[in-house]
Motif scaffolding. Structure first.
Motif, mmCIF file in Angstrom:
data_model
loop_
_atom_site.group_PDB
_atom_site.id
_atom_site.type_symbol
_atom_site.label_atom_id
_atom_site.label_comp_id
_atom_site.label_asym_id
_atom_site.label_seq_id
_atom_site.Cartn_x
_atom_site.Cartn_y
_atom_site.Cartn_z
ATOM 1 N N LEU A 27 -10.451 -13.426 7.828
ATOM 2 C CA LEU A 27 -10.514 -12.634 8.843
ATOM 3 C C LEU A 27 -9.524 -11.942 9.402
ATOM 4 C CD1 LEU A 27 -12.388 -15.362 11.290
ATOM 5 C CD2 LEU A 27 -13.564 -13.621 9.821
ATOM 6 N N PRO A 28 -9.422 -10.659 9.579
ATOM 7 C CA PRO A 28 -8.533 -9.889 9.905
ATOM 8 C C PRO A 28 -7.886 -10.289 11.307
ATOM 9 C CG PRO A 28 -10.053 -8.456 9.082
ATOM 10 C CD PRO A 28 -10.683 -9.640 9.241
ATOM 11 N N ALA A 29 -6.861 -9.614 11.867
ATOM 12 C CA ALA A 29 -6.211 -9.943 13.163
ATOM 13 C C ALA A 29 -7.263 -9.190 14.221
ATOM 14 C CB ALA A 29 -4.831 -9.624 13.218
ATOM 15 N N ASP A 30 -7.112 -9.696 15.334
ATOM 16 C CA ASP A 30 -7.882 -9.050 16.400
ATOM 17 C C ASP A 30 -7.189 -7.579 16.596
ATOM 18 O OD1 ASP A 30 -9.277 -11.282 16.575
ATOM 19 O OD2 ASP A 30 -8.624 -12.023 18.553
ATOM 20 N N PHE A 31 -7.889 -6.559 17.525
ATOM 21 C CA PHE A 31 -7.250 -5.235 17.473
ATOM 22 C C PHE A 31 -8.027 -4.827 18.706
ATOM 23 C CE2 PHE A 31 -7.339 -0.726 16.517
ATOM 24 C CZ PHE A 31 -5.913 -0.455 16.311
ATOM 25 N N GLU A 32 -7.034 -3.944 19.539
ATOM 26 C CA GLU A 32 -7.554 -3.114 20.473
ATOM 27 C C GLU A 32 -7.222 -1.674 20.427
ATOM 28 O OE1 GLU A 32 -5.927 -4.085 24.437
ATOM 29 O OE2 GLU A 32 -6.604 -6.391 24.030
ATOM 30 N N THR A 33 -8.300 -0.863 20.670
ATOM 31 C CA THR A 33 -8.345 0.686 20.713
ATOM 32 C C THR A 33 -8.715 1.273 21.767
ATOM 33 O OG1 THR A 33 -8.973 2.381 19.043
ATOM 34 C CG2 THR A 33 -10.447 0.393 19.588
ATOM 35 N N THR A 34 -8.639 2.526 22.091
ATOM 36 C CA THR A 34 -9.132 3.454 22.967
ATOM 37 C C THR A 34 -10.348 4.090 22.553
ATOM 38 O OG1 THR A 34 -7.699 5.311 22.439
ATOM 39 C CG2 THR A 34 -6.965 3.888 24.218
ATOM 40 N N LYS A 35 -10.821 4.161 21.191
ATOM 41 C CA LYS A 35 -11.990 4.660 20.627
ATOM 42 C C LYS A 35 -12.339 3.677 19.432
ATOM 43 C CE LYS A 35 -11.853 9.134 22.085
ATOM 44 N NZ LYS A 35 -13.009 9.714 22.851
ATOM 45 N N PRO A 36 -13.824 3.441 19.576
ATOM 46 C CA PRO A 36 -14.281 2.712 18.540
ATOM 47 C C PRO A 36 -14.065 3.529 17.438
ATOM 48 C CG PRO A 36 -15.765 3.661 19.743
ATOM 49 C CD PRO A 36 -14.623 3.987 20.616
ATOM 50 N N ALA A 37 -13.836 2.521 16.190
ATOM 51 C CA ALA A 37 -13.521 3.244 15.053
ATOM 52 C C ALA A 37 -13.769 2.221 13.763
ATOM 53 C CB ALA A 37 -12.086 3.699 14.904
ATOM 54 N N SER A 38 -13.842 2.498 12.392
ATOM 55 C CA SER A 38 -13.980 1.944 11.473
ATOM 56 C C SER A 38 -13.034 0.911 11.455
ATOM 57 C CB SER A 38 -14.326 2.519 10.010
ATOM 58 O OG SER A 38 -14.282 1.877 8.847
ATOM 59 N N TRP A 39 -13.172 -0.307 10.967
ATOM 60 C CA TRP A 39 -12.296 -1.267 11.119
ATOM 61 C C TRP A 39 -11.184 -1.293 9.952
ATOM 62 C CZ3 TRP A 39 -17.096 -4.863 11.313
ATOM 63 C CH2 TRP A 39 -17.237 -5.204 9.923
ATOM 64 N N THR A 40 -11.831 -0.292 8.863
ATOM 65 C CA THR A 40 -11.150 -0.011 7.658
ATOM 66 C C THR A 40 -9.548 0.517 8.029
ATOM 67 O OG1 THR A 40 -12.264 1.736 7.116
ATOM 68 C CG2 THR A 40 -12.914 -0.205 6.330
ATOM 69 N N THR A 41 -9.660 1.351 9.424
ATOM 70 C CA THR A 41 -8.471 2.126 9.658
ATOM 71 C C THR A 41 -7.536 1.308 10.673
ATOM 72 O OG1 THR A 41 -9.672 2.779 11.851
ATOM 73 C CG2 THR A 41 -9.918 4.113 9.976
ATOM 74 N N PHE A 42 -7.786 -0.028 10.991
ATOM 75 C CA PHE A 42 -6.715 -0.694 11.613
ATOM 76 C C PHE A 42 -5.719 -1.279 10.995
ATOM 77 C CE2 PHE A 42 -10.818 -2.987 14.072
ATOM 78 C CZ PHE A 42 -11.040 -1.591 14.654
ATOM 79 N N PRO A 43 -4.752 -1.513 11.909
ATOM 80 C CA PRO A 43 -3.326 -2.049 11.165
ATOM 81 C C PRO A 43 -3.374 -3.162 10.095
ATOM 82 C CG PRO A 43 -3.349 -1.637 13.628
ATOM 83 C CD PRO A 43 -4.581 -1.624 13.229
ATOM 84 N N ASP A 44 -4.252 -4.000 10.245
ATOM 85 C CA ASP A 44 -4.219 -5.201 9.443
ATOM 86 C C ASP A 44 -4.988 -4.771 8.266
ATOM 87 O OD1 ASP A 44 -4.323 -7.614 7.905
ATOM 88 O OD2 ASP A 44 -5.029 -8.632 9.826
ATOM 89 N N THR A 45 -4.300 -4.561 7.088
ATOM 90 C CA THR A 45 -4.883 -4.117 5.865
ATOM 91 C C THR A 45 -5.907 -5.083 5.205
ATOM 92 O OG1 THR A 45 -3.069 -5.143 4.653
ATOM 93 C CG2 THR A 45 -2.846 -2.753 5.289
ATOM 94 N N ASN A 46 -5.868 -6.481 5.749
ATOM 95 C CA ASN A 46 -7.062 -7.292 5.443
ATOM 96 C C ASN A 46 -8.582 -6.778 5.631
ATOM 97 O OD1 ASN A 46 -5.492 -9.355 4.168
ATOM 98 N ND2 ASN A 46 -5.126 -10.430 6.173
ATOM 99 N N ALA A 47 -8.359 -5.872 6.776
ATOM 100 C CA ALA A 47 -9.561 -5.203 7.163
ATOM 101 C C ALA A 47 -10.207 -4.303 5.993
ATOM 102 C CB ALA A 47 -9.556 -4.583 8.606
#
Length: 952
Positions: free
Chosen positions: A799-819
């Motif tokens: 499970l990748p780390a939780d994340f906050e964003t101002t725009k919904p986006a593909s989780w493949t763009t999140f900082p945790d590369t496990n996503a």
């Protein structure tokens, strides 16, 4: 059992009918009889009947017209369940079946196939006592869970195995020719026991059968004489005589993808004795087995490669009335003239007759004797599909990868409809897309196509048995939509399964309600002078699209006429009463004969008899030109012309208003002819809406899909009597309501592109109930903005780390590369204020979703969305402080990509192992990342209800 068969409740996830199915955006708009039981199937065994009786839900005395029929094991989708190496055990069988049941499946179809590398110690040879015990445990466990269990007869495909001898194996004809001059002899030895015919032919067509002249040591004491006497007249001595030696050999095909213990030749479907011999293997295995048997036995689509049999000459003479030995140059020579075409027609028709009357009934009768129904995929055969499908208790069709033709799948449902079979099955999801990229939305769209084709019993293709100790992704099958509990899409599969169950609860009730019998002039196709065997498949479809039958079927479909195909054999069994054309499965209003050159004499005469008895027959454009076949040709042509000449006179009379006997015969342009007989058509087809219609005592059920390019918001007119009351039911949510109707009994529908609904029309019955909600947008969409919180809740590999964003986006763009390697589910949540204004209903549009979404607003469940557009009507917003939670589930593409990039060994299957959709070695390492999650934008649009005119 009772908990598996409740009267299905209306789904309350969509408050006040506020589902997107009821909605069309203003800027996108464009102008029981008691329930029948689907499993009650013809002549089947006591076990099958008993099982269906136990699992049925008795219809109440008075059915609520706005309620859904009871959901049973037969209305739910079933699953093809492959057993790799038959390496199964009781514990894992039970676990798998429980997971299938919990996801909403109605049953499984067991197919044993090749094994898994490294799991050989678990393999169980086919039909051994241990194998039968595992089969019995699966059947018993499924029944205990309120499910059903069927089984492929044999393993892999096609029928065959270790008991099939060279004599019984699917066969290729061997043709050897010798050119002899006057006084010359065949120099080589000929094996007397293997040659089926040895015939000498002179250039003028005269022949002499030399088969009996072969000596025990293989010599043939024959040489062309100096003069040839034929018909009592001396002729010029020929320079060359051609001698044909006919024998056969195994074609080389063995059972494809066999399980351990079933390796061997495929049997010969053109040789009935081969089928009977093979069934004896099962008799021996079952002699000491006293456990439960499957409810049905299945034969997969035709992939045999056979064109001959040991007794083909005898079979041909029996069916066609002349010796094929005298026509070998026409069948095997290089001339493609009319004579060759007629002989080849007889050859092809004989292959079909053998399968229809002998080979296939042998295994189907055997299934019935063993208490099982028969499920049969007849497509792929060179025989008459309609006659072969009709033999089964459940005819089954399929659509393969991109080869998706509703009109070809209608061959299976037509056989079911005309012959009174209650179920039409469909192998659903074979090579739907590349592995791990298939979505529930893809499957839903495919299921809709199947329903439109007349299918009412979906079988997913499928899932492999996989023991709990197998690492992810578990055991897999190379040609399957991986519809299994290890694939991430499984989390939301119950939504799709419920949708299919609701649709099939209506599609399995009542009776088919088609007006037209569309005759299949297969004689034209079988009279092609080139080649010999002519297989017909669901992939290469020139046999249909290039023939007039395909063009006529498209004309009828596009114009909104409801039809079933009918064969020559089936047409001979038709009768007429009160002007209706009666088939075992129901009545029809007209027979349409597509433009064709050839027709069997008996078929042509039967059409005239039916017309004299009161039927309406339409010959499209022109009458057939000639009879088919070679036997007794001059006499048949003479009789055909006599019948045809009488018909020409009748046309002249009909134009002036006279009928033909008690009925009518028309010849001309199809649409004009149908208009002339006042046959109503469903004009909703003009608006891009496709349908299938069924009748019940007192009305009609329609399954309607928007297959157009635009959303639809308008009024439709049904091609049924005008006085009725209409009810709309949404199979996505389970909601229902009274449809809006105007003074002309037109019905208002709102259907976004790709959406489907059930429409019920009740004749002469006053129906009352809540009104169906129609919605109209009231303003522009407003984007929900703020801080989105993303939490990963289920899936892997980690499970990748939780994340906050101002725009919904593909989780493949999140900082945790496990996503980037993650497949599973994540929750996107946000706090927001409602738009200002007095509206109480809003359209919540999630925008781009990859690939399914569960939606909650302020804690209220608004259901699971599996297909675009991902929209739902919400009705519980507060002025401020609203909470939106969207749980998005992805496909497993990135996770399988990660395995291949890291070189993890997961492709561990024998035989073909795992290949891609192009049948090349599967490798996902170079795939680009697949977007996953909520991409948005997420918007709210104010809605206002529109008046429901149902009671005007």
């Amino acid at each position: 059992m009772d908990k598996e068969c409740p009267t299905h409740e209306k789904n309350l996830r969509c408050s006040a009918g506020g589902c997107v199915t009821h909605l069309t955006l203003a800027e996108e708009s464009t102008p029981n009889k008691s329930m029948t039981f689907a499993g009650k199937l013809g002549l089947i065994g006591a076990f099958f009947l008993g099982l269906i009786t136990l699992t049925a839900c008795a219809a109440p005395p008075k059915v609520d017209p706005l309620a859904w029929p009871a959901i049973t094991l037969q209305t739910r989708p079933w699953m093809w369940w492959w057993w790799h190496g038959s390496a199964v055990d009781e514990t894992n069988i039970t676990h798998e079946l429980q997971r299938f049941r919990d996801a909403g499946l109605g049953g499984v179809q067991i197919t044993a196939i090749f094994g898994v590398k490294g799991a050989e110690a678990r393999d169980i040879p086919y039909l051994t006592p241990r194998w039968l015990a595992m089969m019995g445990h699966a059947v018993d466990t499924a029944n205990g869970l309120g499910m059903g269990a069927s089984m492929t007869l044999g393993t892999g495909w096609c029928f065959g195995g270790p008991t099939v001898s060279d004599q019984d194996a699917n066969a290729s004809v061997v043709v050897k020719t010798y050119q002899l001059g006057v006084g010359e002899r065949i120099q080589e030895k000929i094996k007397r026991d293997s040659v089926q015919a040895l015939v000498a032919f002179w250039p003028d067509g005269k022949s002499i059968d030399l088969t009996a002249s072969i000596t025990t040591n293989g010599e043939v004491f024959f040489s062309p004489p100096g003069n040839w006497i034929g018909n009592g007249t001396n002729t010029t001595p020929p320079k060359v005589v051609t001698i044909y030696a006919i024998s056969q050999k195994p074609s080389g095909q063995k059972v494809k993808r066999p399980a351990p213990g079933d390796e061997g030749w495929m049997l010969n479907p053109a040789y009935p004795q081969a089928m009977r011999d093979w069934l004896g293997w099962f008799d021996t295995a079952l002699a000491k087995y006293d456990g439960p048997k499957p409810q049905a036995l299945f034969q997969d689509s035709y992939e045999y490669r056979t064109d001959w049999s040991p007794d083909f000459f005898a079979q041909f003479e029996k069916y066609r009335g002349y010796k094929l030995q005298a026509e070998l140059p026409a069948l095997f020579g290089k001339e493609n003239d009319e004579h060759a075409a007629r002989v080849k027609y007889d050859y092809r028709r004989t292959l079909s007759d053998i399968m229809v009357e002998q080979s296939e009934p042998a295994w189907i009768d055997w299934a019935h004797q063993n208490g099982c129904a028969a499920i049969y995929e007849a497509h792929g055969t060179p025989g008459n599909w309609l006659d072969l499908y009709a033999l089964a208790d459940i005819p089954e069709t399929e659509m393969f990868h991109n080869d998706r033709s509703i009109l070809i799948s209608k061959f299976a449902s037509s056989a079911a409809h005309t012959q009174g079979r209650e179920l039409t099955g469909a192998e659903t999801g074979t090579w739907l897309k590349e592995h791990f990229t298939e979505t529930l939305g893809d499957l839903k769209q495919l299921a809709d196509d199947m329903f439109l084709a007349g299918v009412n019993h979906i079988y997913y293709h499928g899932a492999c048995y996989s023991p709990d100790d197998a690492p992810w992704p578990g055991w897999l099958f190379y040609a399957s939509t991986e519809m299994n509990p290890r694939n991430s899409i499984w989390r939301d599969a119950p939504t799709l399964n419920e949708y299919i169950a609701r649709c099939q609860s209506f599609l399995q009730s009542g009776k088919p309600d088609n007006d037209v019998l569309l005759y299949w002039p297969v004689a034209d196709f079988w009279s092609e002078p080139a080649g010999r065997v002519q297989p017909m498949g669901v992939s290469e479809t020139n046999w249909f699209t290039d023939q007039r039958i395909g063009k006529t079927a498209h004309e009828l479909w596009d114009r909104g006429y409801a039809f079933d195909y009918i064969s020559d054999r089936q047409l001979l069994a038709a009768q007429v009463k009160g002007g209706a054309i009666q088939m075992p499965g129901g009545n029809y209003k007209v027979i349409v004969v597509p433009e064709c050159k050839f027709i069997p004499l008996e078929t042509f005469k039967q059409l005239l008899v039916l017309a004299k008895d009161g039927a309406t027959v339409i010959f499209q454009n022109e009458l057939p030109a000639d009879v088919s076949g070679w036997h007794d040709l001059k006499e048949q042509q003479k009789e055909f012309r006599r019948q045809r000449d009488k018909l020409q006179d009748a046309f002249k009379k009909y134009v002036s208003g006279k009928n033909f006997g008690k009925g009518a015969i028309l010849c001309g342009e199809l649409d004009l002819s149908l208009w002339k007989i006042l046959l109503p058509r469903e004009t909703l087809a003009d608006d891009g809406l496709s349908f299938i219609r069924r009748s019940f005592d007192g009305g009609w059920n329609y399954f309607i899909v928007n297959r157009g390019t635009n959303n639809f918001d308008g009024w439709i007119t049904l091609a049924r009597p005008k006085k009725f009351t209409a009810v709309i039911l949404d199979p996505v949510t389970g909601s229902s309501g009274m449809a809006a109707q105007n003074a002309d009994s037109q019905i208002r529908l709102q259907l976004a592109n790709g959406e489907a609904l059930i429409l019920r029309a009740f004749q002469d019955e006053q129906i009352a109930g809540p009104a169906w909600n129609y919605w109209q947008t009231n303003g522009q969409p407003l984007e929900i903005t703020g801080q989105w919180k993303v939490k990963f809740i289920q899936g892997g590999p980690t499970l990748p780390a939780d994340f906050e964003t101002t725009k919904p986006a593909s989780w493949t763009t999140f900082p945790d590369t496990n996503a980037q390697s993650f497949a599973g589910s994540a929750s996107y949540s946000i706090m927001f204020d409602a738009p200002s204004g007095k509206n109480t209903n809003y359209l919540l549009d999630l925008g781009d979703v990859r690939q399914s979404a569960r939606v909650r607003v302020n804690g209220k469940d608004y259901g699971t969305l599996i297909v675009p557009p991902f929209r739902v009507v919400v009705d519980n917003l507060k002025p401020a402080g609203n909470t939106l939670e969207v749980e998005v589930t992805s496909v497993s593409a990135n996770r399988i990509r990660d395995l291949d990039r890291r070189g993890v060994t997961w492709k561990i299957f024998k035989d073909i192992n795992i290949v891609n959709v192009n049948y090349r070695p599967f490798d996902a390492s170079n795939w680009p990342l697949t977007d996953c999650g909520l991409l948005g934008p997420v918007t709210l649009t104010a809605l206002q209800p529109q008046a429901n005119l149902a009671h005007n």
